[in-house]
Motif scaffolding. Structure first.
Motif, PDB file in Angstrom:
ATOM      1  N   ARG A  30       0.842  -1.260  -0.004  1.00 47.10           N
ATOM      2  CA  ARG A  30      -0.079   0.121  -0.205  1.00 47.10           C
ATOM      3  C   ARG A  30       0.974   1.296  -0.207  1.00 47.10           C
ATOM      4  N   CYS A  40       4.080   0.677   2.105  1.00 45.33           N
ATOM      5  CA  CYS A  40       3.717  -0.095   3.307  1.00 45.33           C
ATOM      6  C   CYS A  40       3.495  -1.558   2.943  1.00 45.33           C
ATOM      7  N   THR A  42       1.789  -4.951   3.753  1.00 40.24           N
ATOM      8  CA  THR A  42       0.599  -5.281   4.511  1.00 40.24           C
ATOM      9  C   THR A  42       0.422  -6.886   4.758  1.00 40.24           C
ATOM     10  N   GLN A  43       1.413  -7.545   3.812  1.00 43.49           N
ATOM     11  CA  GLN A  43       1.337  -9.262   3.965  1.00 43.49           C
ATOM     12  C   GLN A  43       2.793  -9.610   4.058  1.00 43.49           C
ATOM     13  N   ASN A  60       1.583 -16.186   0.905  1.00 45.07           N
ATOM     14  CA  ASN A  60       0.992 -17.314   0.939  1.00 45.07           C
ATOM     15  C   ASN A  60      -0.440 -17.041   1.354  1.00 45.07           C
ATOM     16  N   ARG A  61      -1.213 -16.196   0.528  1.00 42.96           N
ATOM     17  CA  ARG A  61      -2.663 -16.007   0.949  1.00 42.96           C
ATOM     18  C   ARG A  61      -3.563 -17.134   0.625  1.00 42.96           C
ATOM     19  N   ASN A  62      -4.446 -17.654   1.503  1.00 42.04           N
ATOM     20  CA  ASN A  62      -5.233 -18.844   1.237  1.00 42.04           C
ATOM     21  C   ASN A  62      -6.620 -18.420   0.529  1.00 42.04           C
ATOM     22  N   ARG A  63      -7.198 -17.405   1.038  1.00 41.60           N
ATOM     23  CA  ARG A  63      -8.400 -17.017   0.522  1.00 41.60           C
ATOM     24  C   ARG A  63      -8.378 -16.128  -0.646  1.00 41.60           C
ATOM     25  N   ILE A  65      -8.930 -13.686  -3.624  1.00 34.42           N
ATOM     26  CA  ILE A  65      -9.521 -12.351  -3.703  1.00 34.42           C
ATOM     27  C   ILE A  65      -9.735 -12.004  -5.035  1.00 34.42           C
ATOM     28  N   ALA A  91     -15.108 -14.634  -0.753  1.00 34.99           N
ATOM     29  CA  ALA A  91     -16.106 -14.238   0.196  1.00 34.99           C
ATOM     30  C   ALA A  91     -17.363 -14.420  -0.493  1.00 34.99           C
ATOM     31  N   GLU A  92     -17.707 -13.713  -1.572  1.00 34.27           N
ATOM     32  CA  GLU A  92     -18.899 -13.782  -2.091  1.00 34.27           C
ATOM     33  C   GLU A  92     -18.954 -14.675  -3.527  1.00 34.27           C
ATOM     34  N   ARG A 127     -14.446  -4.585  -5.031  1.00 33.97           N
ATOM     35  CA  ARG A 127     -14.733  -5.054  -3.913  1.00 33.97           C
ATOM     36  C   ARG A 127     -16.191  -4.592  -3.388  1.00 33.97           C
ATOM     37  N   GLU A 128     -16.659  -3.807  -3.916  1.00 35.42           N
ATOM     38  CA  GLU A 128     -17.900  -3.104  -3.415  1.00 35.42           C
ATOM     39  C   GLU A 128     -18.991  -3.737  -3.946  1.00 35.42           C
ATOM     40  N   MET A 129     -18.833  -4.586  -4.983  1.00 33.43           N
ATOM     41  CA  MET A 129     -19.945  -5.275  -5.840  1.00 33.43           C
ATOM     42  C   MET A 129     -19.576  -6.727  -6.012  1.00 33.43           C
ATOM     43  N   GLU A 130     -20.776  -7.440  -6.334  1.00 29.74           N
ATOM     44  CA  GLU A 130     -20.677  -8.886  -6.581  1.00 29.74           C
ATOM     45  C   GLU A 130     -19.559  -9.111  -8.064  1.00 29.74           C
TER      46      GLU A 130
END
Lengths: 254, 207
Positions: A30, A40, A42-43, A60-63, A65, A91-92, A127-130
């Motif tokens: 970021r 900066c 963040t991970q 190694n993010r698992n989920r 995005i 998430a959705e 991120r704000e929408m489907e």
């Protein structure tokens, strides 16, 4: 591309290079608002820099995005009117219109059932929408996209393994191809890999048992629409040892 | 992944659970907890926040159902996680933190907080900074020490949570009676302890 040190969240990267005032940031980074020209982290992960101005973190993010333009493998979970809801591991659930298949019209819709596996492209990911999926390109052609055959396996694999499989230099898929004929679909939604076997009957035998696939459904017996899903992150060597099978739900059978 | 043990008597293993997106088992002395993180995942409609991810914490005691004290732990951990996450990156989602107590021999809160941080790092959640908690004890001779010596009576107990960037206090929790000077002394002592934790985190994640 240069890979430098291992960084943790909160780390500040100084002396950020830019090209005509533009720096491209990938995941895990970021802009630092407190100081100009710094980033900066963040991970946790390895800081990668591609000269002159691309920065990202290989963690190694698992989920998953969703990102616009990603090619993903998803499972249809709901059918309502003209739209399908597809589970792509985010998430959705993502929306997939019945009309965004090749040759589909209002009168002639593709035969998609709940439980089917599709290979699709993310048309929209905000991120704000489907998020929205399509199974055609901008020329209304399907190409490799679309419904995947039921005679295959679906596995969840780690993002690192996905990248390794998609790397054109990687010899694994080519070596497998010399032994038997197969189709493989790798989605970048971090954990979906779909292997679709073309029944090449007797030619597939014991060599495979140690490899990626289970032999039982491949030769003598007919693969009765089996779909296997692995919940674990596996490397190719681990796949055979840890393989556990979950038969797909009857709702998805055709 | 290997179990990494530290000179400060901490040992930890990451990614031990297959279902959550990130997990960690952490023991400090004899106190052991398991932390699991799911996120960003789908959120219940009543907990949905339109501008950021909602953070939920569930604390499970060793046996029985969570009680009043466990709710306190939950709120402490949730508040710390909320400050450290970049929650605005994932609006309309939830990040779930689950803590399971395995063994409690004192300093349970700090152990749970540290396990939560390591699990978050393992899951790759976007964070502004890492956090680490240190428990500091004071006995009746007004001596301060970081490791709980069993059998000794303690007059006061301090838990401080620091961030990794500027080593500011982001949370504090105290028990017992003490003077202002003793509190400041405890902060200084804990700050030294937290430096060790952060170097330990780095060691664990790199391995």
């Amino acid at each position: 591309m240069s890979q430098s040190e291992f960084v943790l969240p909160g780390h500040i990267i100084k002396d950020v290079k830019s090209l005509r005032g533009v720096t491209i940031l990938g995941p895990g980074l970021r802009q630092n608002e407190d100081q100009p020209n710094t980033l900066c982290v963040t991970q946790p992960g390895k800081l990668c820099i591609k000269m002159p101005n691309v920065y990202w973190i290989e963690g190694n993010r698992n989920r998953y995005i969703p990102q616009k333009g990603d090619l993903v493998v998803g499972v249809v979970v709901k059918k309502s009117g003209n739209t399908l809801k597809v589970d792509i591991g985010s998430a959705e659930h993502a929306a997939l219109s019945m009309l965004s298949f090749e040759g589909a019209t209002k009168k002639q819709k593709p035969d998609v059932q709940v439980g089917d596996v599709v290979y699709a492209k993310l048309l929209n990911a905000h991120r704000e929408m489907e998020s929205e999926l399509v199974c055609i390109d901008s020329y209304y052609k399907a190409g490799p996209l679309g419904l995947l055959s039921n005679d295959g396996f679906l596995m969840n694999i780690s993002l690192t393994l996905t990248h390794k499989l998609l790397d054109i230099q990687n010899p694994l898929l080519r070596t497998l191809g010399k032994k038997f004929c197969y189709e493989i679909v790798v989605g970048v939604n971090e954990s979906s890999l779909d292997e679709v076997m073309r029944s090449s009957a007797g030619r597939v035998h014991s060599t495979i048992t140690k490899g990626v696939m289970r032999p039982a459904s491949l030769h003598t017996q007919e693969p009765t629409s089996c779909l296997f899903r692995l919940p674990l992150d596996l490397s190719p060597s681990q796949i055979s040892s840890k393989y556990s099978s979950v038969p797909r739900s009857p709702a998805g059978g055709r | 992944m290997e179990t990494v043990t530290d000179k400060t008597n901490i040992s930890c293993k990451l990614g031990i659970l297959s279902r959550p997106d990130g997990s960690a088992i952490l023991s400090e002395g004899n106190t052991t907890v398991i932390a699991g993180i799911y996120g960003p995942v789908e959120v219940k409609l009543q907990k949905l926040l339109i501008d950021k991810a909602s953070v939920e914490c569930h604390y499970r005691p060793k046996s029985g159902l969570p009680g009043v004290e466990d709710r306190l732990y939950e709120s402490i951990i949730r508040n710390i996680c909320e400050t450290s996450f970049y929650a605005s990156l994932h609006p309309r989602t939830a990040i779930l933190v689950t803590i399971q107590e395995l063994q409690n021999s004192g300093q349970l809160i700090s152990c749970a907080i540290n396990a939560a941080c390591l699990a978050c790092l393992n899951a790759g959640i976007d964070m502004k900074f890492m956090f680490s908690a240190v428990t500091c004890y004071m006995n009746f001779e007004d001596d301060l020490y970081l490791h709980c010596a069993s059998g000794k009576e303690t007059k006061a107990m301090f838990v401080f949570v620091f961030d990794s960037t500027e080593k500011r206090i982001i949370a504090s929790h105290t028990k017992g009676s003490f003077t202002k000077e003793q509190f400041e002394e405890a902060v200084e002592l804990s700050k030294e302890g937290c430096e060790d934790r952060f170097t330990y985190y780095k060691k664990v994640l790199e391995s």
